[in-house]
Design a protein around this motif. Structure first.
Motif, PDB file in Angstrom:
ATOM      1  N   ILE A  78       8.230   3.214   2.279  1.00 42.75           N
ATOM      2  CA  ILE A  78       8.695   4.294   1.390  1.00 42.75           C
ATOM      3  C   ILE A  78       9.958   4.913   1.998  1.00 42.75           C
ATOM      4  N   GLU A  79       9.898   5.135   3.310  1.00 44.16           N
ATOM      5  CA  GLU A  79      11.057   5.748   3.979  1.00 44.16           C
ATOM      6  C   GLU A  79      12.279   4.834   3.859  1.00 44.16           C
ATOM      7  N   LEU A  80      12.047   3.526   4.068  1.00 40.81           N
ATOM      8  CA  LEU A  80      13.163   2.586   3.962  1.00 40.81           C
ATOM      9  C   LEU A  80      13.697   2.559   2.527  1.00 40.81           C
ATOM     10  N   SER A  81      12.792   2.579   1.553  1.00 42.84           N
ATOM     11  CA  SER A  81      13.224   2.563   0.149  1.00 42.84           C
ATOM     12  C   SER A  81      14.110   3.774  -0.143  1.00 42.84           C
ATOM     13  N   LYS A  82      13.714   4.931   0.396  1.00 48.59           N
ATOM     14  CA  LYS A  82      14.520   6.149   0.176  1.00 48.59           C
ATOM     15  C   LYS A  82      15.902   5.987   0.800  1.00 48.59           C
ATOM     16  N   GLU A  83      15.925   5.495   2.048  1.00 48.38           N
ATOM     17  CA  GLU A  83      17.217   5.334   2.737  1.00 48.38           C
ATOM     18  C   GLU A  83      18.135   4.400   1.973  1.00 48.38           C
ATOM     19  N   LEU A  84      17.550   3.405   1.308  1.00 48.94           N
ATOM     20  CA  LEU A  84      18.365   2.403   0.613  1.00 48.94           C
ATOM     21  C   LEU A  84      18.640   2.794  -0.842  1.00 48.94           C
ATOM     22  N   GLY A  85      18.191   3.986  -1.223  1.00 47.75           N
ATOM     23  CA  GLY A  85      18.433   4.450  -2.595  1.00 47.75           C
ATOM     24  C   GLY A  85      17.566   3.742  -3.620  1.00 47.75           C
ATOM     25  N   LEU A  86      16.402   3.275  -3.209  1.00 46.67           N
ATOM     26  CA  LEU A  86      15.547   2.514  -4.135  1.00 46.67           C
ATOM     27  C   LEU A  86      14.335   3.307  -4.622  1.00 46.67           C
ATOM     28  N   GLU A  87      14.307   4.591  -4.317  1.00 48.92           N
ATOM     29  CA  GLU A  87      13.107   5.365  -4.655  1.00 48.92           C
ATOM     30  C   GLU A  87      12.793   5.300  -6.150  1.00 48.92           C
ATOM     31  N   ASP A  88      13.851   5.356  -6.966  1.00 41.41           N
ATOM     32  CA  ASP A  88      13.625   5.352  -8.419  1.00 41.41           C
ATOM     33  C   ASP A  88      13.200   3.983  -8.941  1.00 41.41           C
ATOM     34  N   LEU A 144       0.839  -1.204   0.000  1.00 40.29           N
ATOM     35  CA  LEU A 144       0.000   0.000   0.000  1.00 40.29           C
ATOM     36  C   LEU A 144       0.872   1.251   0.000  1.00 40.29           C
ATOM     37  N   ALA A 145       0.677   2.092  -1.003  1.00 32.32           N
ATOM     38  CA  ALA A 145       1.543   3.257  -1.189  1.00 32.32           C
ATOM     39  C   ALA A 145       1.466   4.243  -0.026  1.00 32.32           C
ATOM     40  N   ARG A 146       0.294   4.313   0.626  1.00 28.64           N
ATOM     41  CA  ARG A 146       0.144   5.358   1.649  1.00 28.64           C
ATOM     42  C   ARG A 146       0.769   4.960   2.996  1.00 28.64           C
ATOM     43  N   GLN A 202      -9.336  12.869   3.281  1.00 33.31           N
ATOM     44  CA  GLN A 202      -8.086  13.008   4.028  1.00 33.31           C
ATOM     45  C   GLN A 202      -6.959  12.235   3.330  1.00 33.31           C
ATOM     46  N   THR A 203      -7.289  10.984   2.903  1.00 25.01           N
ATOM     47  CA  THR A 203      -6.294  10.132   2.243  1.00 25.01           C
ATOM     48  C   THR A 203      -5.821  10.777   0.952  1.00 25.01           C
ATOM     49  N   GLN A 204      -6.765  11.398   0.220  1.00 22.96           N
ATOM     50  CA  GLN A 204      -6.379  12.050  -1.037  1.00 22.96           C
ATOM     51  C   GLN A 204      -5.420  13.201  -0.769  1.00 22.96           C
ATOM     52  N   LEU A 205      -5.668  13.927   0.325  1.00 25.87           N
ATOM     53  CA  LEU A 205      -4.763  15.035   0.673  1.00 25.87           C
ATOM     54  C   LEU A 205      -3.374  14.509   1.029  1.00 25.87           C
ATOM     55  N   GLU A 206      -3.363  13.408   1.811  1.00 29.69           N
ATOM     56  CA  GLU A 206      -2.073  12.852   2.254  1.00 29.69           C
ATOM     57  C   GLU A 206      -1.261  12.330   1.075  1.00 29.69           C
ATOM     58  N   ALA A 207      -1.963  11.844   0.038  1.00 28.72           N
ATOM     59  CA  ALA A 207      -1.281  11.246  -1.117  1.00 28.72           C
ATOM     60  C   ALA A 207      -0.363  12.254  -1.799  1.00 28.72           C
ATOM     61  N   ARG A 208      -0.659  13.545  -1.611  1.00 29.24           N
ATOM     62  CA  ARG A 208       0.178  14.579  -2.257  1.00 29.24           C
ATOM     63  C   ARG A 208       1.617  14.557  -1.758  1.00 29.24           C
ATOM     64  N   ASN A 209       1.832  14.010  -0.541  1.00 27.39           N
ATOM     65  CA  ASN A 209       3.193  13.983   0.016  1.00 27.39           C
ATOM     66  C   ASN A 209       3.969  12.728  -0.352  1.00 27.39           C
ATOM     67  N   LEU A 210       3.351  11.822  -1.097  1.00 31.64           N
ATOM     68  CA  LEU A 210       4.026  10.568  -1.420  1.00 31.64           C
ATOM     69  C   LEU A 210       4.978  10.758  -2.604  1.00 31.64           C
ATOM     70  N   PRO A 211       5.953   9.821  -2.790  1.00 28.72           N
ATOM     71  CA  PRO A 211       6.777   9.906  -3.993  1.00 28.72           C
ATOM     72  C   PRO A 211       5.891   9.775  -5.234  1.00 28.72           C
ATOM     73  N   VAL A 212       6.389  10.254  -6.363  1.00 29.74           N
ATOM     74  CA  VAL A 212       5.534  10.422  -7.550  1.00 29.74           C
ATOM     75  C   VAL A 212       4.647   9.209  -7.873  1.00 29.74           C
ATOM     76  N   PRO A 213       5.183   7.963  -7.972  1.00 31.52           N
ATOM     77  CA  PRO A 213       4.284   6.876  -8.356  1.00 31.52           C
ATOM     78  C   PRO A 213       3.160   6.656  -7.332  1.00 31.52           C
ATOM     79  N   GLY A 214       3.433   6.926  -6.063  1.00 35.13           N
ATOM     80  CA  GLY A 214       2.442   6.710  -5.005  1.00 35.13           C
ATOM     81  C   GLY A 214       1.307   7.713  -5.027  1.00 35.13           C
ATOM     82  N   ARG A 215       1.488   8.843  -5.748  1.00 32.16           N
ATOM     83  CA  ARG A 215       0.403   9.834  -5.814  1.00 32.16           C
ATOM     84  C   ARG A 215      -0.692   9.358  -6.740  1.00 32.16           C
ATOM     85  N   LYS A 216      -0.334   8.471  -7.671  1.00 32.44           N
ATOM     86  CA  LYS A 216      -1.310   8.053  -8.672  1.00 32.44           C
ATOM     87  C   LYS A 216      -1.773   6.619  -8.479  1.00 32.44           C
TER      88      LYS A 216
END
Ligand code: FAD
Length: 476
Positions: free
Chosen positions: A74-84, A67-69, A214-228
């Motif tokens: 997501i945080e772990l993926s960023k730390e490990l350089g896997l965001e892309d 689940l993207a939200r 609320q969930t739709q608002l929060e989605a704006r802070n997710l990495p790009v693929p998670g917003r959609k």
């Protein structure tokens, strides 16, 4: 001044790997010399996560996405350089179908976890009878439960939305997550937000409508693929995360032992003695156990809370992946797949049109399907051979989708005792067990999918939080 400390993490699934990672990070940050060992019984790390890359296909044999939200992954993926590496579902494959009386019906837009949040499409669907719809809408006026304690998920949903919506819509959706009997699952341990919404808004439907904004608002802070996309995975499969974590753990000096099980654990003075399957003994100041609860119970011995741990049922499931040439499976895949309610009496519980839902999973001109077998109370498939299982699955695929051709290949995955069924009262049981542990075996922690959430982000959150607790205790 730094101090040598030894911690053993038992179990190299995603919870154990994450625990080892955050433990190392926290102890390093505190200037402590950390000696961390991760012990995994299987030959490789990852536990239930298992991606097979074959002939250009990316095949998930266990979990396939998250689940993207839910942020810990997501945080772990960023730390490990896997965001892309993250990717979302195909925006063209939004529809999901549900079988009713042998026919596939599209799920009406606005259903969130099976709860209608848009009344127009819900009123127009042929998936639920007029009487079933009328009963579901009673939720808008029914009073809330006076005593907000735990109850079964099935009881809660039937109370709010009625039997038909429960059986026809919500249960098949949730079966994908728990493979469970909703009447045997704890509301507070599976979907606590449902109970909270009832307490706050009285109506579940109204509460979910509010929540959605609320969930739709929060989605704006997710990495790009998670917003959609509601779900995310990695372009090369979920094992990407396991492989990267393993690399980082090894590079940071964590001692990884695979292919050896922990057989026994006991107290030794102020420390713990951990006996491995090969007879070797290791001592540690702290132990983090991340096994399925039936294995955890074997290691904990005589604590009173262990009996409740042993009683947690795990359902066995299987999945059968079928790969085709496009011309052999020439039907319309205008969605992500379909779900099958229990009442339909089919062998499969769901079918994901994997190559339509996730565009990276099949090479050009090919189709990948993944069919799920088994749920609580329907585990007879365990007795079948792979050939019998594939034949049954292909029969359903032929009858429901019209695909009769021989697949290019199939992959059968059996996951015995893999889906924990949190019973009513589970959270209290776990709290009691943990307080017994804190008193009698301080420094020993139990965590993972059998405790506070089965989803990958929940496992990562649990691994991280437990690691921080263990590290802070060592450094105090
Ligand atoms: P595990 O992965 O079970 O890891 C425990 C590890 O302990 C294993 O590697 C095991 O070999 C090891 N072990 C056992 N005994 C010993 C011992 N005595 N000594 C040493 N090691 C031992 N979640 C999602 O978010 N999205 C999904 O799409 C999704 N789909 C799923 C589909 C299936 C079929 C299943 C079964 C689960 C799915 N899940 C999904 C849930 C998620 O995959 C699991 O909850 C999660 O992977 C569990 O991780 P864990 O580390 O807690 O446990």
């Amino acid at each position: 001044m730094s101090q040598a400390r030894k911690v053993i993490v038992i179990g190299g699934g995603i919870t154990g790997m994450t625990a080892a990672y955050y433990l190392k990070k926290r102890l390093d940050a505190g200037g402590f010399k950390a000696d961390i060992t991760l012990v995994e019984g299987a030959e490789s790390l990852g536990g239930r996560i298992n991606t097979l890359r074959k002939d250009g296909f990316v095949i998930e044999k266990g979990p396939d996405s998250f689940l993207a939200r839910k942020l810990p992954i997501i945080e772990l993926s960023k730390e490990l350089g896997l965001e892309d590496e993250l990717t979302g579902t195909n925006p063209e494959a939004k529809k999901t179908y549900i079988l009713r009386d042998g026919k596939l019906h599209p799920m009406p837009p606005g259903l969130v976890l099976g709860i209608p949040t848009e009344l127009g499409p819900f009123m127009r669907t042929a998936l639920v009878s007029p009487a079933g719809k009328a009963r579901a809408l009673l939720d808008l006026i029914l009073p809330k439960k006076e005593e907000p304690g735990d109850e079964s998920l099935g009881h809660f949903l039937e109370r709010r939305l009625g039997k038909e919506v429960l059986e026809q819509v919500v249960e098949p959706l949730l079966a994908g997550i728990y493979a469970g009997d909703t009447f045997a699952l704890s509301l507070q341990s599976t979907f606590p937000q449902f109970g909270e919404l009832e307490q706050e808004h009285r109506s579940l439907i109204y509460g979910m409508m509010n929540n959605r904004k609320q969930t739709q608002l929060e989605a704006r802070n997710l990495p790009v693929p998670g917003r959609k996309s509601t779900f995310l995975t990695y372009k090369n499969g979920l094992s990407t995360l396991v492989q990267r974590l393993e690399e980082v753990l090894r590079d940071s000096g964590v001692n990884i032992r695979t292919g050896v099980k922990v057989r026994e654990m006991g107290k030794q003075g102020g420390r713990y003695r951990v006996v491995l399957g090969n007879g070797q003994t290791e001592e540690a100041d702290s132990v983090i156990v991340t096994l399925p609860t039936y294995h955890t119970a074997e290691l904990l011995g005589e604590l009173p809370g262990v009996e409740k741990l042993k009683a947690i049922n795990y359902v066995s499931v299987a999945n059968v992946v079928l790969a085709y040439r496009q011309e052999d499976a020439n039907v319309s895949f205008d969605g992500s797949g379909f779900l099958i309610p229990r009442l339909e009496g089919r062998s499969i519980t769901a079918c994901t049109w994997t190559s339509a839902k996730w565009l990276h999973t099949a090479p050009e001109g090919h189709v990948l399907l993944r069919c799920y077998v088994g749920r609580s109370g329907a585990e007879d498939w365990v007795e079948l051979s792979d050939e019998e299982l594939v034949a049954k699955v292909r029969q359903d695929v032929a009858e429901l989708m019209g695909i009769e051709a021989e697949p290019l290949f199939h992959e059968v995955t059996r996951l015995h005792r893999s889906m924990p069924q949190y019973p009513v009262g589970h959270l209290d049981n776990i709290r009691e067990l943990r307080s017994e542990l804190a008193e009698q075996m301080p420094g020993v922690y139990v965590t993972g999918a059998g405790f506070n959430g089965v989803g990958l982000p929940d496992c990562i959150r649990q691994g991280r939080d437990t690691a921080y607790e263990a590290a802070d205790r060592l450094m105090a």
